[in-house]
Design an enzyme around this catalytic site. Structure first.
Site, PDB file in Angstrom:
ATOM      1  N   TYR A  16      -1.526  -1.008  10.324  1.00  0.00           N
ATOM      2  CA  TYR A  16      -1.563  -1.092   8.860  1.00  0.00           C
ATOM      3  C   TYR A  16      -0.284  -0.521   8.259  1.00  0.00           C
ATOM      4  O   TYR A  16       0.339  -1.146   7.388  1.00  0.00           O
ATOM      5  CB  TYR A  16      -2.785  -0.341   8.343  1.00  0.00           C
ATOM      6  CG  TYR A  16      -3.089  -0.570   6.874  1.00  0.00           C
ATOM      7  CD1 TYR A  16      -3.731  -1.728   6.452  1.00  0.00           C
ATOM      8  CD2 TYR A  16      -2.748   0.376   5.913  1.00  0.00           C
ATOM      9  CE1 TYR A  16      -4.025  -1.941   5.113  1.00  0.00           C
ATOM     10  CE2 TYR A  16      -3.039   0.174   4.573  1.00  0.00           C
ATOM     11  CZ  TYR A  16      -3.671  -0.977   4.180  1.00  0.00           C
ATOM     12  OH  TYR A  16      -3.956  -1.180   2.847  1.00  0.00           O
ATOM     13  N   SER A  49       0.845  -1.198   0.000  1.00  0.00           N
ATOM     14  CA  SER A  49       0.000   0.000   0.000  1.00  0.00           C
ATOM     15  C   SER A  49       0.875   1.241   0.000  1.00  0.00           C
ATOM     16  O   SER A  49       2.044   1.186   0.417  1.00  0.00           O
ATOM     17  CB  SER A  49      -0.890   0.011   1.248  1.00  0.00           C
ATOM     18  OG  SER A  49      -1.586   1.246   1.377  1.00  0.00           O
TER      19      SER A  49
END
Length: 259
Positions: free
Chosen positions: A155, A142
């Site tokens: 995350y 990401s």
């Protein structure tokens, strides 16, 4: 592009979003696909959609946060089809929280699903790939692995770790013909509500993303398809950013009127 027909792939988080789009894309080109997910109904529907379109697929209820289930899906896939060519580590679990707010159990769950699982898939899949002459792994990282967002600690940490684990696995497995790459998507409309509707939201997206929109799961699936193909045969250890230009511009660009 060269044919992928006859290859075998495991796609984690394959029931929805980027995983589903990737499963559908690869299966349409003749790849035998294992849709590995904890979401039974959408996972079975994805496999059924592939079969209805003439492809080969099966659904495997797989929690990638569990070591034994990763080993099982790898072994069962190889036993069923006699090989394993592609692993796409796409499954994720996360929670919005700062380190002060985050419970240790949530940290461990996020790390197990988003980072440790990639290590374990390499541990069990790479020997199979090496024995057959090579293979490919794609890790869905990401832009959050390149920069941070408020209250998204686990995350950010997991995706940053995944990017460097990708490099590590690439240099270790490369001599055996195994390529390992990562993709760093920006905002992807994996659910209908992620597509901005209000004028204010659309303007914000226009300012943040030079392409003026969020991405679609199929666009990331196309990147996966490229990375696992022979067209990418000299690419390994790379984190390919597919973010509509989000990370290419300076922050002050959001205050500039675009023509």
């Amino acid at each position: 592009m060269t044919s992928l027909s006859g290859k075998v792939a495991i796609i984690t988080g394959g029931a929805q979003g980027i995983g589903r789009a990737t499963a559908m894309r690869l299966a349409a080109e003749g790849v035998k696909v294992v849709v590995a997910d904890i979401a039974d109904e959408p996972g079975q529907e994805t496999a059924a959609a592939i079969q209805a379109a003439g492809g080969e697929a099966l659904f495997s209820h797989t929690d990638v946060g569990q070591h034994s289930q990763i080993r099982q899906v790898v072994e069962e896939t190889a036993a069923r089809w006699g090989r394993l060519d592609i692993v796409v580590n796409n499954a994720y679990w996360s929670i919005h929280a700062s380190v002060e707010e985050l419970e240790e159990e949530a940290w461990d769950r996020g790390m197990n699903v988003m980072l440790k699982s990639a290590y374990l898939f390499g541990k069990y899949a790479f020997p199979i790939m090496a024995a057959q002459g090579g293979g490919s792994m794609v890790n869905i990282a990401s832009v959050h692995g390149l920069a941070a967002h408020p209250r998204y600690a686990v995350y950010a940490a997991a995706k940053a770790g995944l990017i460097n684990l990708t490099r590590q696995m690439a240099i270790d497995a490369g001599p055996r013909g195994i390529r390992v790459n990562a993709i760093c998507p920006g905002a992807i409309a994996v659910r209908p509500e992620m597509v901005p509707a209000s004028a204010e939201s659309l303007d914000q997206i226009r300012r943040l993303y030079p392409l003026g929109r969020v991405g679609q799961p199929e666009e990331i699936a196309s990147v996966v398809r490229f990375l696992v193909s022979d067209e990418a045969s000299f690419i390994t250890g790379h984190a390919l950013v597919a973010d509509g230009g989000l990370t290419a511009q300076l922050q002050d660009a959001v205050f500039v009127e675009r023509s």
